[in-house]
Design a protein around this motif. Structure first.
Motif, PDB file in Angstrom:
ATOM      1  N   MET A   1       0.844  -1.183   0.000  1.00  0.00           N
ATOM      2  CA  MET A   1       0.000   0.000   0.000  1.00  0.00           C
ATOM      3  C   MET A   1       0.890   1.248   0.000  1.00  0.00           C
ATOM      4  O   MET A   1       1.768   1.378   0.860  1.00  0.00           O
ATOM      5  CB  MET A   1      -0.882  -0.032   1.255  1.00  0.00           C
ATOM      6  N   PRO A   2       0.700   2.174  -0.936  1.00  0.00           N
ATOM      7  CA  PRO A   2       1.536   3.371  -0.992  1.00  0.00           C
ATOM      8  C   PRO A   2       1.291   4.269   0.221  1.00  0.00           C
ATOM      9  O   PRO A   2       0.206   4.286   0.797  1.00  0.00           O
ATOM     10  CB  PRO A   2       1.107   4.061  -2.281  1.00  0.00           C
ATOM     11  N   ALA A   3       2.316   5.014   0.578  1.00  0.00           N
ATOM     12  CA  ALA A   3       2.212   5.918   1.721  1.00  0.00           C
ATOM     13  C   ALA A   3       1.271   7.070   1.374  1.00  0.00           C
ATOM     14  O   ALA A   3       1.165   7.485   0.219  1.00  0.00           O
ATOM     15  CB  ALA A   3       3.587   6.456   2.081  1.00  0.00           C
ATOM     16  N   ARG A   4       0.586   7.566   2.388  1.00  0.00           N
ATOM     17  CA  ARG A   4      -0.255   8.750   2.194  1.00  0.00           C
ATOM     18  C   ARG A   4       0.628   9.916   1.789  1.00  0.00           C
ATOM     19  O   ARG A   4       1.809   9.969   2.111  1.00  0.00           O
ATOM     20  CB  ARG A   4      -0.975   9.094   3.499  1.00  0.00           C
ATOM     21  N   ALA A   5       0.066  10.869   1.098  1.00  0.00           N
ATOM     22  CA  ALA A   5       0.825  12.020   0.609  1.00  0.00           C
ATOM     23  C   ALA A   5       1.476  12.786   1.754  1.00  0.00           C
ATOM     24  O   ALA A   5       2.648  13.161   1.667  1.00  0.00           O
ATOM     25  CB  ALA A   5      -0.076  12.937  -0.209  1.00  0.00           C
ATOM     26  N   ASP A   6       0.733  13.004   2.849  1.00  0.00           N
ATOM     27  CA  ASP A   6       1.310  13.758   3.965  1.00  0.00           C
ATOM     28  C   ASP A   6       2.430  12.975   4.641  1.00  0.00           C
ATOM     29  O   ASP A   6       3.440  13.555   5.063  1.00  0.00           O
ATOM     30  CB  ASP A   6       0.253  14.195   4.972  1.00  0.00           C
ATOM     31  N   ALA A   7       2.308  11.662   4.698  1.00  0.00           N
ATOM     32  CA  ALA A   7       3.366  10.836   5.288  1.00  0.00           C
ATOM     33  C   ALA A   7       4.612  10.882   4.412  1.00  0.00           C
ATOM     34  O   ALA A   7       5.740  10.983   4.922  1.00  0.00           O
ATOM     35  CB  ALA A   7       2.889   9.401   5.473  1.00  0.00           C
ATOM     36  N   ALA A   8       4.429  10.832   3.106  1.00  0.00           N
ATOM     37  CA  ALA A   8       5.573  10.909   2.182  1.00  0.00           C
ATOM     38  C   ALA A   8       6.245  12.274   2.282  1.00  0.00           C
ATOM     39  O   ALA A   8       7.482  12.372   2.255  1.00  0.00           O
ATOM     40  CB  ALA A   8       5.115  10.639   0.754  1.00  0.00           C
ATOM     41  N   GLU A   9       5.454  13.335   2.401  1.00  0.00           N
ATOM     42  CA  GLU A   9       6.018  14.679   2.558  1.00  0.00           C
ATOM     43  C   GLU A   9       6.800  14.792   3.868  1.00  0.00           C
ATOM     44  O   GLU A   9       7.875  15.402   3.912  1.00  0.00           O
ATOM     45  CB  GLU A   9       4.916  15.732   2.498  1.00  0.00           C
ATOM     46  N   ASN A  10       6.250  14.248   4.950  1.00  0.00           N
ATOM     47  CA  ASN A  10       6.946  14.270   6.241  1.00  0.00           C
ATOM     48  C   ASN A  10       8.284  13.550   6.135  1.00  0.00           C
ATOM     49  O   ASN A  10       9.311  14.047   6.608  1.00  0.00           O
ATOM     50  CB  ASN A  10       6.095  13.619   7.333  1.00  0.00           C
ATOM     51  N   ARG A  11       8.260  12.389   5.521  1.00  0.00           N
ATOM     52  CA  ARG A  11       9.487  11.598   5.360  1.00  0.00           C
ATOM     53  C   ARG A  11      10.532  12.385   4.554  1.00  0.00           C
ATOM     54  O   ARG A  11      11.697  12.437   4.920  1.00  0.00           O
ATOM     55  CB  ARG A  11       9.167  10.271   4.672  1.00  0.00           C
ATOM     56  N   ALA A  12      10.095  13.007   3.479  1.00  0.00           N
ATOM     57  CA  ALA A  12      11.014  13.783   2.640  1.00  0.00           C
ATOM     58  C   ALA A  12      11.611  14.956   3.424  1.00  0.00           C
ATOM     59  O   ALA A  12      12.814  15.236   3.313  1.00  0.00           O
ATOM     60  CB  ALA A  12      10.291  14.275   1.393  1.00  0.00           C
ATOM     61  N   ARG A  13      10.793  15.650   4.204  1.00  0.00           N
ATOM     62  CA  ARG A  13      11.306  16.775   5.007  1.00  0.00           C
ATOM     63  C   ARG A  13      12.292  16.293   6.058  1.00  0.00           C
ATOM     64  O   ARG A  13      13.329  16.909   6.279  1.00  0.00           O
ATOM     65  CB  ARG A  13      10.159  17.535   5.660  1.00  0.00           C
ATOM     66  N   ILE A  14      11.978  15.181   6.698  1.00  0.00           N
ATOM     67  CA  ILE A  14      12.878  14.622   7.712  1.00  0.00           C
ATOM     68  C   ILE A  14      14.229  14.295   7.078  1.00  0.00           C
ATOM     69  O   ILE A  14      15.283  14.637   7.610  1.00  0.00           O
ATOM     70  CB  ILE A  14      12.262  13.362   8.367  1.00  0.00           C
ATOM     71  N   LEU A  15      14.194  13.640   5.927  1.00  0.00           N
ATOM     72  CA  LEU A  15      15.446  13.275   5.244  1.00  0.00           C
ATOM     73  C   LEU A  15      16.240  14.502   4.812  1.00  0.00           C
ATOM     74  O   LEU A  15      17.469  14.524   4.932  1.00  0.00           O
ATOM     75  CB  LEU A  15      15.149  12.375   4.047  1.00  0.00           C
ATOM     76  N   ALA A  16      15.553  15.528   4.334  1.00  0.00           N
ATOM     77  CA  ALA A  16      16.253  16.749   3.898  1.00  0.00           C
ATOM     78  C   ALA A  16      16.949  17.421   5.073  1.00  0.00           C
ATOM     79  O   ALA A  16      18.118  17.828   4.973  1.00  0.00           O
ATOM     80  CB  ALA A  16      15.272  17.711   3.228  1.00  0.00           C
ATOM     81  N   VAL A  17      16.256  17.526   6.196  1.00  0.00           N
ATOM     82  CA  VAL A  17      16.863  18.151   7.380  1.00  0.00           C
ATOM     83  C   VAL A  17      18.001  17.283   7.906  1.00  0.00           C
ATOM     84  O   VAL A  17      19.079  17.786   8.250  1.00  0.00           O
ATOM     85  CB  VAL A  17      15.806  18.400   8.483  1.00  0.00           C
ATOM     86  N   ALA A  18      17.798  15.980   7.959  1.00  0.00           N
ATOM     87  CA  ALA A  18      18.848  15.080   8.458  1.00  0.00           C
ATOM     88  C   ALA A  18      20.083  15.152   7.574  1.00  0.00           C
ATOM     89  O   ALA A  18      21.217  15.121   8.077  1.00  0.00           O
ATOM     90  CB  ALA A  18      18.329  13.645   8.533  1.00  0.00           C
ATOM     91  N   ARG A  19      19.898  15.274   6.274  1.00  0.00           N
ATOM     92  CA  ARG A  19      21.034  15.404   5.355  1.00  0.00           C
ATOM     93  C   ARG A  19      21.827  16.664   5.656  1.00  0.00           C
ATOM     94  O   ARG A  19      23.045  16.662   5.701  1.00  0.00           O
ATOM     95  CB  ARG A  19      20.560  15.428   3.910  1.00  0.00           C
ATOM     96  N   GLU A  20      21.110  17.754   5.854  1.00  0.00           N
ATOM     97  CA  GLU A  20      21.776  19.023   6.161  1.00  0.00           C
ATOM     98  C   GLU A  20      22.553  18.924   7.475  1.00  0.00           C
ATOM     99  O   GLU A  20      23.707  19.338   7.559  1.00  0.00           O
ATOM    100  CB  GLU A  20      20.735  20.135   6.249  1.00  0.00           C
ATOM    101  N   VAL A  21      21.942  18.346   8.490  1.00  0.00           N
ATOM    102  CA  VAL A  21      22.595  18.191   9.792  1.00  0.00           C
ATOM    103  C   VAL A  21      23.810  17.276   9.676  1.00  0.00           C
ATOM    104  O   VAL A  21      24.887  17.584  10.192  1.00  0.00           O
ATOM    105  CB  VAL A  21      21.590  17.660  10.846  1.00  0.00           C
ATOM    106  N   ALA A  22      23.659  16.145   8.989  1.00  0.00           N
ATOM    107  CA  ALA A  22      24.776  15.203   8.832  1.00  0.00           C
ATOM    108  C   ALA A  22      25.918  15.840   8.055  1.00  0.00           C
ATOM    109  O   ALA A  22      27.092  15.578   8.334  1.00  0.00           O
ATOM    110  CB  ALA A  22      24.313  13.925   8.136  1.00  0.00           C
ATOM    111  N   GLY A  23      25.609  16.693   7.110  1.00  0.00           N
ATOM    112  CA  GLY A  23      26.630  17.334   6.286  1.00  0.00           C
ATOM    113  C   GLY A  23      27.521  18.284   7.048  1.00  0.00           C
ATOM    114  O   GLY A  23      28.649  18.545   6.648  1.00  0.00           O
ATOM    115  N   ARG A  24      27.028  18.789   8.168  1.00  0.00           N
ATOM    116  CA  ARG A  24      27.864  19.708   8.954  1.00  0.00           C
ATOM    117  C   ARG A  24      28.262  19.142  10.313  1.00  0.00           C
ATOM    118  O   ARG A  24      28.966  19.798  11.074  1.00  0.00           O
ATOM    119  CB  ARG A  24      27.160  21.046   9.094  1.00  0.00           C
ATOM    120  N   ALA A  25      27.852  17.914  10.605  1.00  0.00           N
ATOM    121  CA  ALA A  25      28.145  17.308  11.904  1.00  0.00           C
ATOM    122  C   ALA A  25      29.572  16.783  11.969  1.00  0.00           C
ATOM    123  O   ALA A  25      30.078  16.224  11.018  1.00  0.00           O
ATOM    124  CB  ALA A  25      27.175  16.165  12.187  1.00  0.00           C
ATOM    125  N   ALA A  26      30.184  16.983  13.114  1.00  0.00           N
ATOM    126  CA  ALA A  26      31.530  16.453  13.336  1.00  0.00           C
ATOM    127  C   ALA A  26      31.475  15.146  14.109  1.00  0.00           C
ATOM    128  O   ALA A  26      32.470  14.452  14.217  1.00  0.00           O
ATOM    129  CB  ALA A  26      32.375  17.469  14.098  1.00  0.00           C
TER     130      ALA A  26
END
Length: 181
Positions: A1-26
């Motif tokens: 069953m495909p994810a709901r649109a809002d769940a997919a958007e939440n996941r995408a936002r979480i990944l985008a923020v985590a990428r930014e944080v990981a990119g500058r984390a020591a």
């Protein structure tokens, strides 16, 4: 069953923020899930439904980065002259290297092997595509292969956060010069 649109958007936002944080984390202490959830505009429960552990989140960030970076090679070869395609792809590899450093600082040693195995093959395929296009256009030496380039761009793992700009660009130029016939 495909994810709901809002769940997919939440996941995408979480990944985008985590990428930014990981990119500058020591280190792992700089990657806090509650801060990622807040910056992504979701609750902690939402974050944990998608990613039950910090490692699961960071591994997905890493996998997605590798896949997007490697998929870009075909687009670059299709849309640009081979020498420019290779240069742009190497610039993208630099961005990937900063995220990789943050992820590797945060995940357990056992998970690093899984992360590396995922990327090794994909990166070699992307490089082969770029190098083959360059050889066909006469802009890449005949005697280099993907492993040569991977070894050459190993400098990325030695650069500190303050060297990610000018020094990284200068070293990329040196690598590109060395790949020319």
């Amino acid at each position: 069953m495909p994810a709901r649109a809002d769940a997919a958007e939440n996941r995408a936002r979480i990944l985008a923020v985590a990428r930014e944080v990981a990119g500058r984390a020591a280190g792992v202490g700089e990657i806090r899930l509650n801060e990622i959830a807040k910056a992504a505009g979701v609750g902690q429960g939402t974050l944990y439904r998608h990613f039950p552990t910090r490692e699961a989140l960071l591994l997905e960030v890493y996998r997605r980065d590798v896949d997007e970076m490697c998929d870009a090679a075909a687009e670059l070869v299709r849309d640009l002259p081979p020498a420019e395609a290779l240069e742009r792809w190497l610039a993208r590899v630099e961005e990937y290297a900063w995220v990789k450093q943050g992820v590797f600082a945060a995940v357990e040693t056992a998970m690093r092997a899984e992360v590396s195995a995922h990327s090794r093959h994909r990166i070699a395929e992307a490089l082969d595509l770029l190098l083959d296009a360059g050889r066909a256009a006469g802009t890449v030496r005949d005697d280099v292969d993907a492993r040569d380039v991977v070894l050459l761009i190993g400098y990325l793992s030695a650069l500190g956060p303050d060297e990610r700009g000018e020094r990284a660009r200068r070293l990329r130029t040196v690598v590109l010069s060395g790949l020319r016939p």
